[in-house]
Design a protein around this motif. Structure first.
Motif, PDB file in Angstrom:
ATOM      1  N   ILE A 212       0.613   9.879  -7.005  1.00 27.74           N
ATOM      2  CA  ILE A 212       0.974   8.706  -7.132  1.00 27.74           C
ATOM      3  C   ILE A 212      -0.147   7.854  -6.485  1.00 27.74           C
ATOM      4  O   ILE A 212      -0.432   6.705  -7.054  1.00 27.74           O
ATOM      5  CB  ILE A 212       2.319   8.409  -6.028  1.00 27.74           C
ATOM      6  N   ASP A 213      -0.777   8.411  -5.282  1.00 27.53           N
ATOM      7  CA  ASP A 213      -1.834   7.603  -4.875  1.00 27.53           C
ATOM      8  C   ASP A 213      -2.834   7.127  -5.760  1.00 27.53           C
ATOM      9  O   ASP A 213      -3.107   5.830  -6.078  1.00 27.53           O
ATOM     10  CB  ASP A 213      -2.529   8.297  -3.672  1.00 27.53           C
ATOM     11  N   GLY A 214      -3.299   8.220  -6.536  1.00 25.12           N
ATOM     12  CA  GLY A 214      -4.346   7.823  -7.543  1.00 25.12           C
ATOM     13  C   GLY A 214      -4.147   7.076  -8.883  1.00 25.12           C
ATOM     14  O   GLY A 214      -4.641   6.016  -8.969  1.00 25.12           O
ATOM     15  N   MET A 215      -2.701   7.284  -9.071  1.00 22.67           N
ATOM     16  CA  MET A 215      -2.135   6.171 -10.276  1.00 22.67           C
ATOM     17  C   MET A 215      -2.122   4.713  -9.617  1.00 22.67           C
ATOM     18  O   MET A 215      -2.562   4.011 -10.489  1.00 22.67           O
ATOM     19  CB  MET A 215      -0.699   6.688 -10.785  1.00 22.67           C
ATOM     20  N   ALA A 216      -1.594   4.702  -8.607  1.00 23.87           N
ATOM     21  CA  ALA A 216      -1.478   3.381  -7.930  1.00 23.87           C
ATOM     22  C   ALA A 216      -2.956   2.719  -7.687  1.00 23.87           C
ATOM     23  O   ALA A 216      -3.000   1.363  -7.980  1.00 23.87           O
ATOM     24  CB  ALA A 216      -0.524   3.426  -6.542  1.00 23.87           C
ATOM     25  N   ARG A 217      -3.647   3.656  -7.567  1.00 21.58           N
ATOM     26  CA  ARG A 217      -5.064   3.016  -7.217  1.00 21.58           C
ATOM     27  C   ARG A 217      -5.539   2.539  -8.664  1.00 21.58           C
ATOM     28  O   ARG A 217      -6.224   1.326  -8.580  1.00 21.58           O
ATOM     29  CB  ARG A 217      -6.235   4.166  -6.770  1.00 21.58           C
ATOM     30  N   GLY A 218      -5.330   3.176  -9.464  1.00 19.47           N
ATOM     31  CA  GLY A 218      -5.554   2.940 -10.971  1.00 19.47           C
ATOM     32  C   GLY A 218      -5.040   1.493 -11.349  1.00 19.47           C
ATOM     33  O   GLY A 218      -5.724   0.508 -11.795  1.00 19.47           O
ATOM     34  N   LEU A 219      -3.667   1.127 -11.169  1.00 21.18           N
ATOM     35  CA  LEU A 219      -2.946   0.054 -11.254  1.00 21.18           C
ATOM     36  C   LEU A 219      -3.800  -1.207 -10.521  1.00 21.18           C
ATOM     37  O   LEU A 219      -3.833  -2.367 -11.166  1.00 21.18           O
ATOM     38  CB  LEU A 219      -1.551   0.156 -11.135  1.00 21.18           C
ATOM     39  N   VAL A 220      -3.853  -0.866  -9.316  1.00 18.65           N
ATOM     40  CA  VAL A 220      -4.428  -1.975  -8.384  1.00 18.65           C
ATOM     41  C   VAL A 220      -5.902  -2.282  -8.905  1.00 18.65           C
ATOM     42  O   VAL A 220      -6.255  -3.255  -8.757  1.00 18.65           O
ATOM     43  CB  VAL A 220      -4.451  -1.569  -6.820  1.00 18.65           C
TER      44      VAL A 220
END
Ligand code: ADP
Ligand code: MG
Length: 499
Positions: A212-220
């Motif tokens: 999740i952390d990485g994906m959220a970083r991608g979205l942000v």
């Protein structure tokens, strides 16, 4: 994809292989702990599923309309044994695969060569293709694109040494990849089940898994690149699938000023409009990033209005996750063509990378080549050695065993065969675990696992801005099940016990 539907078939009878494998079927419970008594099993199920709920490994209760009524997802009672080097290898390939798929998506001529034969016989792919062509001809309104991927593998005993395992690619998903929230939860759940049974383990044997952390970083990051602090991230969803809420939480934890909105296709058809410079506006609010968790299946497009919606989004200035080009580059047809001799070389210079990527391929075959009749005959004679796949996502579309044989008999001479690809069936390494899922007994049984590696990719047509691997998902199913569906199928969320 999130949904997979399962059917059970008889396991292929491969006597010698079976005998070799029988000696190596392992389980954490039996090899590192002690078999559970019936009373202890019942207690363990209660405590471990309670822990799963506590950690968010949950889904909407299937029998209810109420979205907020949840139950634990299907889980394995213990983690499953996985060689540490298999996980390392699969993770290490993610960035190369992402670059490859993005190059494919940007190579219009190549895409045309791959799809031209099937568009006249696959109406859904044709509709998507037409949108892609329209947008390609118009030129992009947005240069930046975001992709969240999951590269799925099964583990197969190595030919040279059956004690070793190789990972073999099932498919590369570029659209609406799911399961990340559940995957995150499982490390804690399985550390707990091991502790309850006093099975010793080192932290690194059950490594943290922060997809999740990485994906959220991608979205942000994509949202930041859009450069409008008032713009929102749009999650295109179907009602009641909680998995993407994890991503919203990930975004929230990184930057509380970013608003996430959820909309379905029918809502967007009514609420969406364009600004002066092709800004995407939903209910008066500008959208920076469109993140699709819906829109991969023909049933999601019951009328022309849904295709028109997809075209409008694609034409807009919003950053798409993913673009239609990348969506199409994730089709099984592309996977099949990439496995043909010399094709990887068109996109990759580094021969070591080519070798590594190719080592994960099993046999993939087109059905419309001059010499296809040979492989078609083989598949009809030994269907247990193959899987027949159309250009569809979401599970339940592939054919196995007798269904494969019957369907191939039907289409072997017809143009329709161009819409399908044939793939060697991966003879996955079996191990043992308990599957805690309604409709399946919790006995310790032979199972096989699938390993999905998540990744994030942000780029313009000429430069890579972000390219990283972002954790994994393990799904485990009875060895006799064809497909590994988490929601509708027989698969359970699992985690690795690294050795
Ligand atoms: P979908 O897009 O529907 O998810 P997949 O190609 O991932 O299609 O296939 C669905 C499931 O079918 C996989 O998760 C796996 O369980 C099974 N499967 C697919 N290809 C193979 C294969 N070559 N060998 C064994 N099982 C396979
Ligand atoms: Mg799949």
């Amino acid at each position: 994809m999130l949904l997979w539907i399962n059917t059970i078939v008889r396991r292929p009878k491969l006597a010698t292989k079976l005998n070799v494998e029988m000696s190596r079927v392992k389980s954490v419970e039996e090899d590192y702990g002690k078999p559970l008594t019936p009373e202890r099993l019942e207690e363990m199920i209660q405590r471990v599923t309670g822990w799963a709920l506590l950690n968010g490994a949950q889904r909407k209760i299937t029998a209810t309309e109420a979205c907020e009524r949840v139950e634990h997802v299907a889980i394995t009672l213990f983690p499953s044994i996985l060689p540490a080097d298999v996980l390392r290898k699969a993770k290490s390939l993610q960035t190369s695969f992402q670059t490859l798929i993005y190059k494919v998506a940007n190579d219009h001529e190549f895409m045309k060569e791959c799809f031209s034969g099937l568009l006249s016989v696959d109406a859904f792919t044709k509709q998507l293709w037409d949108i892609y062509e329209t947008v390609t001809n118009e030129g992009p309104a947005q240069e930046i694109s975001l992709t969240i991927t999951r590269n799925d593998f099964m583990m197969e005993p190595a030919e040279e040494d059956s004690a070793k395992e190789n990972c073999k690619q099932v498919e590369f998903n570029t659209f609406a990849v799911g399961g990340c929230g559940m995957a995150n939860s499982m490390v804690d759940v399985h550390r707990y089940s091991l502790s309850l049974e006093d099975i010793p383990f080192e932290e690194k044997q059950l490594p943290e898994n922060n997809s999740i952390d990485g994906m959220a970083r991608g979205l942000v990051k994509a949202w930041q690149l859009y450069k409008n602090k008032r713009a929102v991230i749009l999650f295109v969803v179907e009602p009641c699938t909680p998995d993407h809420r994890w991503l919203e939480r990930g975004v929230y934890r990184l930057d509380r000023s970013i608003k996430v909105i959820y909309r379905t296709f029918p809502q967007l058809i009514i609420q969406m409009s364009f600004g002066e410079n092709r800004e995407l506006i939903v209910d008066g609010v500008e959208v920076a990033v469109v993140y699709y968790r819906y829109g991969y299946a023909p049933k999601h497009y019951p009328t022309d209005a849904e295709f028109k919606l997809r075209l409008d989004i694609e034409r807009s200035r919003a950053i798409k996750c993913p673009t239609l080009a990348v969506h199409l580059a994730g089709c099984k047809k592309i996977q099949q063509v990439l496995a043909e001799p010399g094709v990887l070389e068109r996109f990759i210079d580094d021969t070591d990378v080519i070798k590594d990527i190719r080592s994960t391929f099993v046999g993939l075959y087109r059905l419309d080549a001059k010499d296809s009749s040979k492989i078609i005959t083989q598949a009809i004679q030994t269907p247990e050695r193959f899987v027949l796949k159309p250009q569809r996502e979401g599970g339940g579309n592939n054919l196995f065993g007798d269904d494969l044989r019957n369907y191939l008999e039907k289409i072997k001479e017809s143009p329709e065969r161009s819409a399908w690809i044939l793939m060697d069936r991966i003879q996955a390494t079996r191990h043992r675990n308990r599957l805690i899922k309604a409709g399946l007994g919790p006995e310790c049984r032979n199972v096989v696992s699938e390993l999905g590696i998540f990744g994030v990719y942000i780029s313009t047509p000429t430069s890579e801005l972000e390219n990283f691997e972002s954790g994994y998902l393990i799904r485990t199913k009875p060895e006799e099940a064809n497909e590994a569906g988490l929601c509708e199928g027989l698969a359970c969320v699992d985690s690795p016990f690294l050795i």
